[in-house]
Design an enzyme around this catalytic site. Structure first.
Site, PDB file in Angstrom:
ATOM      1  NE  ARG A 226      -4.288  -1.159  -0.027  1.00  0.00           N
ATOM      2  CZ  ARG A 226      -4.511  -2.059  -0.979  1.00  0.00           C
ATOM      3  NH1 ARG A 226      -3.605  -2.301  -1.910  1.00  0.00           N
ATOM      4  NH2 ARG A 226      -5.661  -2.717  -1.028  1.00  0.00           N
ATOM      5  CD  GLU A 254      -2.781   3.329  -5.925  1.00  0.00           C
ATOM      6  OE1 GLU A 254      -3.687   2.660  -6.438  1.00  0.00           O
ATOM      7  OE2 GLU A 254      -1.860   2.823  -5.259  1.00  0.00           O
ATOM      8  CG  HIS A 273      -3.073  -0.651  -7.480  1.00  0.00           C
ATOM      9  ND1 HIS A 273      -3.410   0.040  -6.349  1.00  0.00           N
ATOM     10  CD2 HIS A 273      -3.198  -1.952  -7.137  1.00  0.00           C
ATOM     11  CE1 HIS A 273      -3.750  -0.799  -5.386  1.00  0.00           C
ATOM     12  NE2 HIS A 273      -3.614  -2.035  -5.844  1.00  0.00           N
TER      13      HIS A 273
HETATM   14  C1  OXD Z   1      -6.168  -5.401  -3.421  1.00  0.00           C
HETATM   15  C2  OXD Z   1      -5.592  -4.502  -4.430  1.00  0.00           C
HETATM   16  O1  OXD Z   1      -5.910  -5.220  -2.234  1.00  0.00           O
HETATM   17  O2  OXD Z   1      -6.009  -4.553  -5.591  1.00  0.00           O
HETATM   18  O3  OXD Z   1      -6.894  -6.309  -3.793  1.00  0.00           O
HETATM   19  O4  OXD Z   1      -4.698  -3.719  -4.099  1.00  0.00           O
END
Ligand code: OXD
Length: 310
Positions: A226, A254, A273
């Site tokens: 994260r 994001e 991502h």
């Molecule tokens: C998740 C992501 O946590 O896509 O699934 O980051």
């Protein structure tokens, strides 16, 4: 007995279509907008979703299981409409594909693929020797399903694998496990730092100026966990010194703003991502197996620990 499942997601029809074939006895409502779910939600016993409006969720008075479509669920963990008495599960299949992402960039870097691409364009024959992953030290922050899969691949490449875990008990494929408090001991020992951490109050900005400053020259930092677990301002300052490199898939905000200085560094690779890909077939396979367990009254896999926050 038929159970009522609400699939709430922009691609609900894809998920619901797969599940309808796999689990024909489920009564499924596929919804991408609140209006499509409003009549069904009050009956729903299971919700499969990642982002669902509170106005909808609060109507789910018969909810018996919330199955998240994501791995990281910091935005849902304390949602008052998912009662603590019902199971809350997460997706645990991302490890293999996120390990692919990490090793795609690790291998490209160690085997100089960028340099040979450039040389080819210039018709230049320069057999400057690439290095090897064997013998390099990989440090992994977070040894959940994702971190462990990266550790396993690291071992297969002959690397030394170190890891940081909240409870530092031994983990398969990890040569040494450090506690979160010992993170500063581990960082100077490694060539590659892979951050897979979820976002919790304990992991927020866990990597700050001091930790980033401990990385030795040439270390590559990966963030696939994260964004907010790394202090982005401190990261930008560190990157300006051109001492470390970074491969970043997640960010404090994001999408990453076009104004962010991160776009401008030569020592940074940015991806949007995508290290863990939402593959409906694989996710439905995991959900289907869990559903069978749920039906038989057996413990579910991927239970989110709401105390720990992941
Ligand atoms: C998740 C992501 O946590 O896509 O699934 O980051």
């Amino acid at each position: 007995m038929s159970h009522k499942l609400l699939v709430y997601h922009p691609e609900a029809r894809i998920y619901g279509g797969i599940l309808a074939k796999k689990l024909p006895f489920l009564e499924i409502c596929n919804a991408s907008e609140p209006e499509e779910a409003i009549d069904f939600v009050e009956q729903a016993e299971i919700i499969l979703s990642w982002k669902i409006p509170d106005d909808l969720l609060k109507r789910a008075k018969r909810l018996k299981w919330f199955a998240s479509l994501g791995a990281g669920n910091e935005h849902l963990i304390h949602n008052p409409y998912i009662p603590p008495s019902i199971p809350f599960t997460k997706v645990t299949i991302y490890g293999e594909m996120m390990a692919e992402y990490v090793f795609a960039y690790l291998l490209a870097s160690i085997r100089n693929t960028g340099k040979y691409d450039e040389d080819q364009k210039r018709k230049r024959w320069d057999p400057q020797k690439p290095e090897r992953l064997r013998g390099k030290v990989l440090g992994i922050l977070g040894l959940g399903s994702i971190g462990r899969e990266i550790a396993k691949k690291g071992k297969q490449f002959g690397m030394t694998v170190l890891g940081v875990k909240r409870n530092p008990e031994p983990v398969e494929d990890v040569d040494q496990v450090f506690s979160t408090r010992e993170i500063r001991k581990m960082i100077p020992l490694i060539h590659y730092l892979i951050n897979t951490l979820p976002l919790t109050p304990e992991t927020h900005h866990l990597l700050g100026k001091e930790e980033l400053g401990l990385m030795k020259e040439g270390t590559i930092l990966f963030n696939v966990g994260r964004g907010k677990t790394i202090d982005e301002k401190a990261l930008i300052q560190t990157l300006r010194q051109d001492k470390i490199k970074a491969v970043l898939d997640v960010f404090e905000e994001e999408p990453l703003s076009p104004e962010s200085e991160l776009w401008c560094f030569e020592n940074v690779i940015i991806t949007p991502h995508v290290s863990g890909i939402n593959l409906p077939e694989e996710i439905c396979e995991e959900f289907g197996k869990n559903y069978e367990r749920w039906r038989r009254g057996e413990p579910l896999t991927g239970i989110v620990d709401r105390e720990k926050g992941y």
